[in-house]
Design a protein around this motif. Structure first.
Motif, PDB file in Angstrom:
ATOM      1  N   ASP A 100       0.679  -1.278   0.020  1.00  0.00           N
ATOM      2  CA  ASP A 100       0.158   0.058   0.177  1.00  0.00           C
ATOM      3  C   ASP A 100       0.908   1.323   0.002  1.00  0.00           C
ATOM      4  O   ASP A 100       0.311   2.389   0.104  1.00  0.00           O
ATOM      5  N   ASN A 101       2.239   1.362   0.188  1.00  0.00           N
ATOM      6  CA  ASN A 101       2.980   2.169  -0.160  1.00  0.00           C
ATOM      7  C   ASN A 101       3.102   3.021   1.256  1.00  0.00           C
ATOM      8  O   ASN A 101       3.508   4.246   1.302  1.00  0.00           O
ATOM      9  N   ARG A 102       2.426   2.664   2.195  1.00  0.00           N
ATOM     10  CA  ARG A 102       2.301   3.500   3.493  1.00  0.00           C
ATOM     11  C   ARG A 102       3.569   3.088   4.398  1.00  0.00           C
ATOM     12  O   ARG A 102       4.245   2.267   4.292  1.00  0.00           O
ATOM     13  N   ILE A 103       3.709   4.416   5.023  1.00  0.00           N
ATOM     14  CA  ILE A 103       4.885   4.015   6.150  1.00  0.00           C
ATOM     15  C   ILE A 103       4.351   3.508   7.475  1.00  0.00           C
ATOM     16  O   ILE A 103       3.040   4.295   7.808  1.00  0.00           O
ATOM     17  N   TYR A 104       4.735   2.789   7.929  1.00  0.00           N
ATOM     18  CA  TYR A 104       4.080   2.215   9.330  1.00  0.00           C
ATOM     19  C   TYR A 104       5.225   2.496  10.374  1.00  0.00           C
ATOM     20  O   TYR A 104       6.441   2.255  10.131  1.00  0.00           O
ATOM     21  N   LEU A 115       1.349   0.537  13.084  1.00  0.00           N
ATOM     22  CA  LEU A 115       0.448   1.753  12.792  1.00  0.00           C
ATOM     23  C   LEU A 115       0.882   2.514  11.742  1.00  0.00           C
ATOM     24  O   LEU A 115       1.962   3.036  11.531  1.00  0.00           O
ATOM     25  N   PRO A 116      -0.020   2.627  10.630  1.00  0.00           N
ATOM     26  CA  PRO A 116       0.138   3.684   9.550  1.00  0.00           C
ATOM     27  C   PRO A 116       0.440   5.060   9.920  1.00  0.00           C
ATOM     28  O   PRO A 116      -0.312   5.499  10.803  1.00  0.00           O
ATOM     29  N   VAL A 117       1.425   5.728   9.435  1.00  0.00           N
ATOM     30  CA  VAL A 117       1.466   7.191   9.725  1.00  0.00           C
ATOM     31  C   VAL A 117       1.772   7.788   8.303  1.00  0.00           C
ATOM     32  O   VAL A 117       1.888   9.162   8.370  1.00  0.00           O
ATOM     33  N   SER A 118       1.410   7.422   7.199  1.00  0.00           N
ATOM     34  CA  SER A 118       1.323   8.054   6.002  1.00  0.00           C
ATOM     35  C   SER A 118       0.089   7.393   5.179  1.00  0.00           C
ATOM     36  O   SER A 118      -0.214   6.241   5.253  1.00  0.00           O
ATOM     37  N   GLU A 119      -0.378   8.444   4.081  1.00  0.00           N
ATOM     38  CA  GLU A 119      -1.678   7.807   3.461  1.00  0.00           C
ATOM     39  C   GLU A 119      -1.319   6.909   2.228  1.00  0.00           C
ATOM     40  O   GLU A 119      -1.928   6.162   1.814  1.00  0.00           O
ATOM     41  N   GLY A 120      -0.028   6.768   1.695  1.00  0.00           N
ATOM     42  CA  GLY A 120       0.369   5.681   1.013  1.00  0.00           C
ATOM     43  C   GLY A 120      -0.308   5.851  -0.433  1.00  0.00           C
ATOM     44  O   GLY A 120      -0.167   7.132  -1.031  1.00  0.00           O
ATOM     45  N   GLY A 121      -0.765   5.089  -1.066  1.00  0.00           N
ATOM     46  CA  GLY A 121      -1.408   5.042  -2.452  1.00  0.00           C
ATOM     47  C   GLY A 121      -0.413   5.254  -3.485  1.00  0.00           C
ATOM     48  O   GLY A 121       0.545   4.777  -3.810  1.00  0.00           O
ATOM     49  N   ALA A 122      -0.686   6.497  -4.240  1.00  0.00           N
ATOM     50  CA  ALA A 122       0.267   6.980  -5.118  1.00  0.00           C
ATOM     51  C   ALA A 122       1.621   7.463  -4.705  1.00  0.00           C
ATOM     52  O   ALA A 122       2.441   7.946  -5.452  1.00  0.00           O
TER      53      ALA A 122
END
Length: 652
Positions: A100-104, A115-122
């Motif tokens: 998901d390209n998110r930073i956890y 715990l996700p700390v960014s929105e990810g996606g594109a």
């Protein structure tokens, strides 16, 4: 039987070996991303049994714990090649998740789920560092949402609340943000098309304002003809970096507005920026660096006195050191050697004690079946010297027939601006344990031998690499004395995949030295590469082949697909049917040409495989087919259990 006098004499190529194709296919665990946080050690490991995902492991107090359980995949695709997907600091962990390209964020002591700390996606992230003053991460952000042909790369901050602040933009690429120990300054690297980062990068330095923005940004080193890698701050707040301004990637220090060389030496203290997060040096104290450097293709490990520039060797068994991290007296390496597969190892700098934390291959074949290479340098075209690792045939149970010289397999590495190393590879030992010598060539253009050597491939891909492979084969066949060859000149073969496949095809089309060849999804049409290039490599061929204004003419001249009439030697082709980089028609044109002219040819296609074979059964099938092909072509006795393949135009 380990005594050479008790070995059985048998034709080279037909020796029985415990290193079977299945053993090679079982492969190794990919290891990368070694990190330190106080007394805790971290590294990344690939999990082939779990779809190839990458997981983060931590050793604390002698216990190893997995911090990113399935389905988490600690990997990023920034620049497509990734790296720099994990940050460890102050007892906490951040990682980029591939799906998901998110930073956890992980708090390992709390035992909670990431715990996700960014929105990810594109938005993809890599190479992030902790800005303690502003309670945020600073890293490279790659935005794929703009709808443009290529994504937009920036230097960006990510707050604990998820808010993002672009700190610098306008360059095509960014890497290596590094915050000073007092939190007041930020250094980073950037560069623009059409350059590649091993051609030239810029090192910038800026003050971090109270609101978190950057002020007083200034270029302090680098440019189109100076490649800088790995900026780092000393504990005392001086900025160090590796630059090739001298012609070699050497350490430098920025002090009072002036750049000073730290340890001038004809050696490489850095490497090309293919992936983020590479580390070849770190600070033990403010006045002492622990570093690895490459001389003649082999890694060394040493302490470096920053005042005098003196190097003091650190005893170790490794010849390739890929990554290095330092914290006080603790040193952690990712390293290997001819009889040591890649492993994560901790060294106590005070006592010299060494502890292996993880091995890429847990059970190795007996040492009597392992060929130990030696470095060879030899003359090539136009007065240049090329380099390679020579692996003699080695088997505890077999020796050549009286008077027999072994076949030689020449391998051209991929990249093509990569580097062959001497770390144990079962795929190489598969051949040497059967009585086939191997020459793994670091042709002109390879890294590890200085800037001038690296630039030999500029606009010469398909020429210099080929000439150096040809010269290496002839050197081993005519070693030192014209009548004292180490290998059989009538049984020289060349193999390669992708970029190495181009080298193979060009060697067979434009030179009459090799007697057979194997192309694994080899590039035969250079023009076709441009159509599918991602942003990072979209101008790479301008460096390797020609600027766009004259590229078409050079493409046509060098592409083997336009010179099939010159292929006269037996060849075997391996092609994934799902390959989008080198689609099947590129191989099929070559196969059809050989077939039509009565040249022995074999063609194996693999369902469900793309550019590079990943399935175990594919690896087994291709290795056994390639071995069968060579044995048939050279009339070497066939093992009873070796599966047969169809070779067209080859007499029974």
């Amino acid at each position: 039987m380990t005594n050479s006098s008790r070995k059985q004499a048998a034709p080279c190529g037909a020796w029985a070996s415990p290193i079977t194709a299945a053993v090679v296919a079982a492969g190794s665990t990919p290891l990368s991303g070694v990190l330190l946080d106080g007394a805790d050690l971290f590294w990344l490991a690939g999990r082939a049994s779990e779809g190839g995902r990458t997981t983060l492991l931590r050793q604390r107090g002698g216990e190893v714990e997995e911090l990113t359980p399935a389905p988490f995949n600690a990997r990023t695709r920034v620049h497509e090649y990734g790296g720099g997907a994990v940050l460890v600091a102050d007892g906490r962990v951040w990682f980029s998740n591939f799906a998901d390209n998110r930073i956890y964020r992980i708090n390992p002591t709390a035992g909670a789920e990431p715990l996700p700390v960014s929105e990810g996606g594109a938005l993809r992230w890599a190479d992030f560092v902790l800005d303690r003053v502003h309670t945020r991460l600073v890293g490279v952000r790659e935005d794929h949402s703009a709808g443009a042909t290529y994504p937009v790369n920036t230097l960006c901050a990510l707050g604990a609340d998820g808010r993002q602040l672009v700190l610098d933009d306008g360059y095509d690429f960014y890497s290596s943000p590094r915050i000073s120990p007092d939190g007041k300054q930020l250094a980073w690297l950037c560069w623009n098309h059409p350059g590649m980062p091993w051609e030239g990068t810029e090192l910038w330095l800026a003050d971090i304002a109270a609101d978190g923005s950057l002020a007083n940004g200034r270029l302090i080193a680098g440019g189109p003809q100076e490649a800088i890698v790995q900026p780092e701050w000393s504990p005392g707040g001086l900025l160090y970096f590796v630059s090739d301004r001298s012609g070699w990637w050497n350490l430098h220090r920025y002090e009072h507005g002036v750049v000073h060389p730290v340890c001038p030496r004809e050696a490489e203290f850095g490497g090309p920026h293919w992936v983020f997060g590479n580390s070849m040096y770190g600070f033990r104290t403010d006045g002492e660096i622990v570093c690895t450097y490459i001389e003649n293709g082999v890694s060394r490990l040493a302490r470096l006195d920053t005042a005098s520039g003196a190097l003091s060797p650190i005893d170790n068994p490794y010849q390739e050191i890929r990554e290095l991290r330092v914290s006080g007296d603790t040193l952690v390496l990712l390293a290997g050697a001819p009889t040591i597969a890649a492993e994560v190892v901790r060294i106590d700098l005070a006592s010299g004690a060494r502890e292996v934390l993880a091995r890429s291959i847990e059970e190795l074949p007996a040492v009597g079946y392992l060929s130990v290479p030696r470095t060879v340098s030899y003359p090539s075209m136009n007065g240049r010297t090329s380099h390679a690792f020579y692996y003699p045939p080695t088997n505890a149970d077999f020796a050549p027939l009286p008077g027999e010289l072994p076949p030689l397999m020449v391998i051209g590495h991929g990249g093509p601006t990569g580097m062959a190393s001497s770390t144990l590879k079962l795929a190489t030992q598969f051949w040497t344990s059967r009585g086939i010598a191997v020459l793994d060539v670091n042709y002109g253009g390879s890294t590890g031998f200085g800037r001038a050597y690296r630039d030999l491939l500029k606009e010469q891909w398909g020429v210099v690499d080929v000439e150096d492979c040809v010269a290496g084969a002839l050197h081993m066949a005519n070693y030192e004395l014209a009548d004292q060859g180490l290998v059989d000149r009538e049984r020289l073969v060349i193999r390669g995949g992708s970029a190495g496949g181009l080298t193979t095809l060009c060697a067979l089309a434009f030179h009459d030295v090799f007697k057979a060849g194997a192309s694994y999804y080899g590039v035969s049409d250079l023009k076709g590469l441009d159509a599918d290039s991602h942003k990072f490599e979209s101008h790479y061929n301008e460096y390797l082949i020609a600027p766009k204004a004259r590229a078409d003419a050079v493409y046509a001249e060098r592409s083997p697909i336009n010179h099939t009439d010159k292929l006269r030697r037996p060849m075997i082709f391996f092609q994934g049917l799902d390959d989008k980089v080198v689609p099947p028609p590129q191989s099929e044109v070559m196969v059809d040409a050989l077939r039509a002219r009565g040249v022995p040819v074999a063609y194996l296609t693999l369902e469900g495989e793309g550019h590079g074979f990943r399935k175990a059964d594919s690896i087994v099938r291709t290795l056994e087919a390639e071995l069968y092909f060579y044995l048939r072509v050279f009339g070497i006795p066939l093992p009873a259990d070796l599966p047969a393949i169809e070779i067209e135009n080859l007499a029974a």
